[in-house]
Design a protein around this motif. Structure first.
Motif, PDB file in Angstrom:
ATOM      1  N   GLY A 195       0.678  -1.003  -0.089  1.00  0.00           N
ATOM      2  CA  GLY A 195       0.198  -0.258  -0.181  1.00  0.00           C
ATOM      3  C   GLY A 195       0.535   1.072   0.043  1.00  0.00           C
ATOM      4  N   MET A 196       1.910   0.968   0.493  1.00  0.00           N
ATOM      5  CA  MET A 196       2.899   2.381   0.768  1.00  0.00           C
ATOM      6  C   MET A 196       3.999   2.566  -0.505  1.00  0.00           C
ATOM      7  SD  MET A 196       4.890   2.269   4.855  1.00  0.00           S
ATOM      8  CE  MET A 196       4.243   0.820   4.945  1.00  0.00           C
ATOM      9  N   LEU A 197       3.775   1.549  -1.005  1.00  0.00           N
ATOM     10  CA  LEU A 197       5.264   1.710  -2.160  1.00  0.00           C
ATOM     11  C   LEU A 197       4.088   1.474  -3.586  1.00  0.00           C
ATOM     12  CD1 LEU A 197       8.156  -0.393  -1.222  1.00  0.00           C
ATOM     13  CD2 LEU A 197       7.535   2.029  -0.890  1.00  0.00           C
ATOM     14  N   ALA A 198       3.315   1.791  -3.564  1.00  0.00           N
ATOM     15  CA  ALA A 198       1.850   1.132  -4.459  1.00  0.00           C
ATOM     16  C   ALA A 198       2.161   2.127  -6.031  1.00  0.00           C
ATOM     17  CB  ALA A 198       0.393   0.786  -4.816  1.00  0.00           C
ATOM     18  N   SER A 199       2.791   2.518  -6.191  1.00  0.00           N
ATOM     19  CA  SER A 199       2.237   4.098  -7.007  1.00  0.00           C
ATOM     20  C   SER A 199       3.411   4.319  -7.861  1.00  0.00           C
ATOM     21  CB  SER A 199       2.558   5.244  -6.218  1.00  0.00           C
ATOM     22  OG  SER A 199       3.614   6.156  -5.512  1.00  0.00           O
ATOM     23  N   HIS A 200       5.126   3.110  -7.329  1.00  0.00           N
ATOM     24  CA  HIS A 200       5.931   2.985  -8.091  1.00  0.00           C
ATOM     25  C   HIS A 200       5.363   1.633  -8.436  1.00  0.00           C
ATOM     26  CE1 HIS A 200       7.581   6.729  -6.112  1.00  0.00           C
ATOM     27  NE2 HIS A 200       6.873   6.237  -4.653  1.00  0.00           N
ATOM     28  N   LEU A 201       5.436   0.799  -8.502  1.00  0.00           N
ATOM     29  CA  LEU A 201       5.254  -0.866  -9.242  1.00  0.00           C
ATOM     30  C   LEU A 201       4.405  -0.746 -10.044  1.00  0.00           C
ATOM     31  CD1 LEU A 201       5.399  -1.715  -5.201  1.00  0.00           C
ATOM     32  CD2 LEU A 201       7.438  -1.709  -6.646  1.00  0.00           C
ATOM     33  N   VAL A 202       5.339  -2.048 -11.120  1.00  0.00           N
ATOM     34  CA  VAL A 202       4.525  -2.310 -11.719  1.00  0.00           C
ATOM     35  C   VAL A 202       3.569  -3.047 -11.538  1.00  0.00           C
ATOM     36  CG1 VAL A 202       5.152  -4.174 -13.960  1.00  0.00           C
ATOM     37  CG2 VAL A 202       6.109  -2.596 -13.453  1.00  0.00           C
ATOM     38  N   ASP A 203       2.615  -3.186 -12.587  1.00  0.00           N
ATOM     39  CA  ASP A 203       1.251  -4.036 -12.194  1.00  0.00           C
ATOM     40  C   ASP A 203       1.635  -5.884 -12.776  1.00  0.00           C
ATOM     41  OD1 ASP A 203      -1.144  -5.524 -11.985  1.00  0.00           O
ATOM     42  OD2 ASP A 203      -2.115  -4.182 -13.491  1.00  0.00           O
ATOM     43  N   LEU A 204       1.942  -6.611 -12.016  1.00  0.00           N
ATOM     44  CA  LEU A 204       2.646  -7.587 -12.789  1.00  0.00           C
ATOM     45  C   LEU A 204       0.926  -9.087 -13.682  1.00  0.00           C
ATOM     46  CD1 LEU A 204       4.375  -8.631  -9.902  1.00  0.00           C
ATOM     47  CD2 LEU A 204       4.931  -7.799 -11.633  1.00  0.00           C
ATOM     48  N   LYS A 205      -0.228  -7.993 -13.158  1.00  0.00           N
ATOM     49  CA  LYS A 205      -0.518  -9.318 -14.096  1.00  0.00           C
ATOM     50  C   LYS A 205      -0.589  -9.842 -15.462  1.00  0.00           C
ATOM     51  CE  LYS A 205      -5.451  -8.223 -10.969  1.00  0.00           C
ATOM     52  NZ  LYS A 205      -6.129  -7.779 -10.504  1.00  0.00           N
ATOM     53  N   ARG A 206      -0.543  -8.725 -15.854  1.00  0.00           N
ATOM     54  CA  ARG A 206      -0.359  -9.176 -17.737  1.00  0.00           C
ATOM     55  C   ARG A 206       1.362 -10.545 -17.659  1.00  0.00           C
ATOM     56  NH1 ARG A 206       3.449  -4.308 -19.702  1.00  0.00           N
ATOM     57  NH2 ARG A 206       3.824  -5.296 -22.247  1.00  0.00           N
TER      58      ARG A 206
ATOM     59  N   SER B 207       9.722  -2.542 -10.066  1.00  0.00           N
ATOM     60  CA  SER B 207      10.273  -1.027 -10.069  1.00  0.00           C
ATOM     61  C   SER B 207       9.700  -0.160 -11.442  1.00  0.00           C
ATOM     62  CB  SER B 207      11.444  -0.263 -10.151  1.00  0.00           C
ATOM     63  OG  SER B 207      11.401   0.868 -10.175  1.00  0.00           O
ATOM     64  N   LYS B 208       9.174   0.996 -11.261  1.00  0.00           N
ATOM     65  CA  LYS B 208       8.164   1.017 -12.404  1.00  0.00           C
ATOM     66  C   LYS B 208       9.572   1.580 -13.432  1.00  0.00           C
ATOM     67  CE  LYS B 208       3.465   2.157 -11.721  1.00  0.00           C
ATOM     68  NZ  LYS B 208       2.395   3.526 -11.428  1.00  0.00           N
ATOM     69  N   TYR B 209      10.682   2.022 -12.344  1.00  0.00           N
ATOM     70  CA  TYR B 209      11.676   2.838 -13.077  1.00  0.00           C
ATOM     71  C   TYR B 209      12.853   2.353 -13.366  1.00  0.00           C
ATOM     72  CZ  TYR B 209       8.903   5.718 -10.108  1.00  0.00           C
ATOM     73  OH  TYR B 209       8.252   5.907  -9.259  1.00  0.00           O
ATOM     74  N   SER B 210      12.373   0.602 -13.575  1.00  0.00           N
ATOM     75  CA  SER B 210      13.436  -0.880 -14.589  1.00  0.00           C
ATOM     76  C   SER B 210      13.302  -0.212 -16.485  1.00  0.00           C
ATOM     77  CB  SER B 210      13.131  -1.917 -14.129  1.00  0.00           C
ATOM     78  OG  SER B 210      13.450  -2.861 -15.258  1.00  0.00           O
ATOM     79  N   LYS B 211      14.434  -0.187 -16.200  1.00  0.00           N
ATOM     80  CA  LYS B 211      15.072  -0.497 -18.419  1.00  0.00           C
ATOM     81  C   LYS B 211      14.556  -1.702 -18.965  1.00  0.00           C
ATOM     82  CE  LYS B 211      18.387   2.637 -18.064  1.00  0.00           C
ATOM     83  NZ  LYS B 211      19.706   2.873 -17.870  1.00  0.00           N
ATOM     84  N   HIS B 212      14.015  -2.185 -17.664  1.00  0.00           N
ATOM     85  CA  HIS B 212      14.223  -4.130 -18.421  1.00  0.00           C
ATOM     86  C   HIS B 212      12.616  -4.748 -17.670  1.00  0.00           C
ATOM     87  CE1 HIS B 212      17.509  -3.383 -21.065  1.00  0.00           C
ATOM     88  NE2 HIS B 212      18.495  -3.425 -19.280  1.00  0.00           N
ATOM     89  N   PRO B 213      11.483  -3.836 -17.289  1.00  0.00           N
ATOM     90  CA  PRO B 213      10.639  -4.360 -16.943  1.00  0.00           C
ATOM     91  C   PRO B 213       9.875  -6.150 -16.767  1.00  0.00           C
ATOM     92  CG  PRO B 213       9.050  -2.722 -18.185  1.00  0.00           C
ATOM     93  CD  PRO B 213      10.953  -2.839 -18.290  1.00  0.00           C
ATOM     94  N   ASP B 214       9.642  -6.078 -18.175  1.00  0.00           N
ATOM     95  CA  ASP B 214       9.568  -7.477 -18.707  1.00  0.00           C
ATOM     96  C   ASP B 214      10.743  -8.724 -18.514  1.00  0.00           C
ATOM     97  OD1 ASP B 214       7.700  -6.383 -19.899  1.00  0.00           O
ATOM     98  OD2 ASP B 214       8.183  -6.667 -21.831  1.00  0.00           O
ATOM     99  N   VAL B 215      11.757  -8.226 -18.435  1.00  0.00           N
ATOM    100  CA  VAL B 215      12.585  -9.381 -17.800  1.00  0.00           C
ATOM    101  C   VAL B 215      12.883  -9.387 -16.215  1.00  0.00           C
ATOM    102  CG1 VAL B 215      15.244  -9.919 -18.112  1.00  0.00           C
ATOM    103  CG2 VAL B 215      14.652  -8.734 -19.985  1.00  0.00           C
ATOM    104  N   ALA B 216      12.565  -8.017 -15.936  1.00  0.00           N
ATOM    105  CA  ALA B 216      12.329  -7.956 -14.532  1.00  0.00           C
ATOM    106  C   ALA B 216      10.964  -8.872 -13.908  1.00  0.00           C
ATOM    107  CB  ALA B 216      12.153  -6.640 -13.937  1.00  0.00           C
ATOM    108  N   ALA B 217       9.966  -8.606 -14.807  1.00  0.00           N
ATOM    109  CA  ALA B 217       8.599  -9.498 -13.973  1.00  0.00           C
ATOM    110  C   ALA B 217       9.187 -11.091 -14.061  1.00  0.00           C
ATOM    111  CB  ALA B 217       7.536  -9.258 -15.113  1.00  0.00           C
ATOM    112  N   ASP B 218       9.662 -11.285 -15.263  1.00  0.00           N
ATOM    113  CA  ASP B 218       9.420 -13.082 -15.729  1.00  0.00           C
ATOM    114  C   ASP B 218      11.054 -13.575 -14.737  1.00  0.00           C
ATOM    115  OD1 ASP B 218      10.407 -15.122 -17.440  1.00  0.00           O
ATOM    116  OD2 ASP B 218      12.307 -15.027 -17.232  1.00  0.00           O
ATOM    117  N   LEU B 219      12.192 -12.880 -14.200  1.00  0.00           N
ATOM    118  CA  LEU B 219      13.027 -13.250 -12.894  1.00  0.00           C
ATOM    119  C   LEU B 219      12.122 -13.037 -11.262  1.00  0.00           C
ATOM    120  CD1 LEU B 219      15.627 -14.023 -11.473  1.00  0.00           C
ATOM    121  CD2 LEU B 219      16.261 -10.727 -11.124  1.00  0.00           C
ATOM    122  N   VAL B 220      11.069 -11.802 -11.369  1.00  0.00           N
ATOM    123  CA  VAL B 220       9.893 -12.639 -10.202  1.00  0.00           C
ATOM    124  C   VAL B 220       9.247 -13.931 -10.598  1.00  0.00           C
ATOM    125  CG1 VAL B 220       7.677 -11.814  -9.527  1.00  0.00           C
ATOM    126  CG2 VAL B 220       9.530  -9.850  -9.529  1.00  0.00           C
ATOM    127  N   MET B 221       8.871 -14.012 -11.815  1.00  0.00           N
ATOM    128  CA  MET B 221       8.258 -14.825 -11.386  1.00  0.00           C
ATOM    129  C   MET B 221       8.215 -16.626 -11.623  1.00  0.00           C
ATOM    130  SD  MET B 221       4.923 -14.208 -11.829  1.00  0.00           S
ATOM    131  CE  MET B 221       4.201 -15.016 -11.315  1.00  0.00           C
TER     132      MET B 221
END
Length: 425
Positions: free
Chosen positions: A95-106, A310-324
């Protein structure tokens, strides 16, 4: 001869693939905690993903202290820095950090449905899934099976029983020459860990959860006062005065060295207590934290960690792959086996391999599924301020600087000002 140095088709193909790989390989930085084996296990899983994906990964160590880590994250994110792509976040921070974070649903393809619904709900802010559950936690009571058997004691079910049992064993062992032994160690430093401990004391006495689900402050009541007074009575009696500066690792250090009868800690301490070289290997039992007696209940604070991009990542798709990958059932199983990190994938609680290594995960399954949540969802961006006020008020009582009724009265007034009568935003 003019064709002698022309590359073959295979060589051209390999060169093209190599260039393609180089052009598309990303370097991802992930922040990990370092309590117990956390950092090492994070590195191992991240490197496994790097080998599998062809991308690079770098693990960034962050402070053990949750409050210090949150302050660092807020600094990094508010500056829109791309220095960290994946953040390990506490269950109370979305709740505190949400505005800076990517929506992972996709990226999830519905994988979140395998995880405990309560933790997924905690990671969901509005319509967005801002984190994936990685491991869950709940406070547990560790005890020395050998010492309880020696002194004819059973694992306590109430705080009064714990206090009496701890004192009896401590005094008898000291009289026999074991002068370093204490009855009970826990997390008493003024930080988020004390909020977790104190919430367990209060909730187990039927004293509420600081702020209720409707946003009403409910911390000033006789049961909450009694709970904090009870804990204060332990300091210097069954707990060392140094407990007022203990975090998780300090408490574990004392217990694992064989110098405490009982300990409150998270599940991660189990595998370390059973490791080669541990003074208490084979001598430890785990059970539910005690109740406050009549009208009370077994209350364990819900903990756990999630992974966010992070919304400010240069590679959000790759970062999301790591998270999954990191939050997958396979990695969660490995972490449960090697580090006793509780999975958030509910199906793993029936896994025979996990239950053999961590029997308490099956026996105390209810403790994890019914753990008491901190009031982070209802207080949202104000949670950290509220928690700070709570742990400081409790610490004043524990250290003898304030009486419980006066400290909780002041906290009640401050919390009501913070929440403007339940309107926390």
């Amino acid at each position: 001869m003019k064709h002698a140095h022309r590359p073959t088709l295979a060589a051209l193909l390999l060169l093209a693939l190599g260039l393609h790989g180089a052009a598309h390989a990303a370097s991802i930085k992930i922040s990990c905690g370092a309590v117990g084996q956390e950092l090492e296990m994070c590195k191992q899983a991240a490197q496994a993903w790097a080998q599998k994906s062809g991308h690079e990964v770098q693990v960034v160590a962050t402070p053990n202290d949750a409050s210090e880590r949150l302050a660092l994250y807020q600094q990094v994110l508010s500056s829109r820095s791309d220095k960290i792509d994946v953040f390990q976040v506490d269950v109370v921070w979305p709740g505190m950090l949400a505005s800076h974070l990517v929506d992972l649903k996709r990226y999830t393809q519905g994988a979140e449905k395998q995880h405990f619904p309560s933790i997924v709900a905690n990671a969901t802010v509005g319509p967005q899934l801002v984190a994936m559950p990685w491991f869950t936690d709940a406070g547990l009571l560790y005890y020395r099976k050998d010492l309880l058997a020696k002194h004819g004691q059973k694992p306590p079910t109430t705080w009064d029983e714990l206090s009496a049992s701890a004192k009896k064993i401590q005094d008898a062992e000291r009289a026999a020459g074991n002068d370093k032994l204490w009855g009970y160690v826990w997390q008493g430093r003024a930080y988020e860990g004390l909020t977790c401990n104190a919430l367990e004391w209060v909730a187990s006495h039927g004293g509420g959860t600081i702020v209720d689900a409707n946003g009403k402050v409910n911390v000033k009541n006789p049961q909450a006062i009694k709970a904090v007074q009870t804990a204060a009575s332990w300091v210097g009696r069954i707990s060392p005065t140094a407990v007022l500066n203990y975090g998780e690792e300090e408490a574990r250090g004392v217990f694992q060295a064989g110098n405490a009868v009982y300990m409150r800690n998270w599940p991660y301490a189990w595998s370390l207590s059973q490791a080669e070289g541990s003074a208490v290997k084979g001598k430890v039992g785990v059970t539910m934290l005690p109740t406050g007696g009549a009208g009370g209940r077994h209350a364990a604070t819900l903990g756990g960690q999630l992974l966010s991009v992070s919304k400010y990542s240069k590679h959000p798709d790759v970062a999301a792959d790591l998270v999954m990958y990191m939050t997958s059932a396979a990695v969660q199983k490995e972490r449960a086996l090697k580090g006793s990190f509780n999975p958030t994938v509910s199906g793993l609680y029936k896994d025979a391999d996990i239950l053999k290594v961590n029997p308490f995960m099956g026996e105390l399954h209810e403790t994890f599924t019914n753990a008491v949540g901190r009031p982070a969802t209802v207080t949202r961006s104000k949670y950290n301020q509220l928690s700070n006020q709570f742990w400081n008020a409790v610490h004043e009582v524990l250290s003898g600087k304030a009486k419980a009724d006066a400290a909780l009265s002041r906290l009640d007034a401050t919390a009501n000002r913070l929440g403007r009568g339940g309107k926390w935003e």
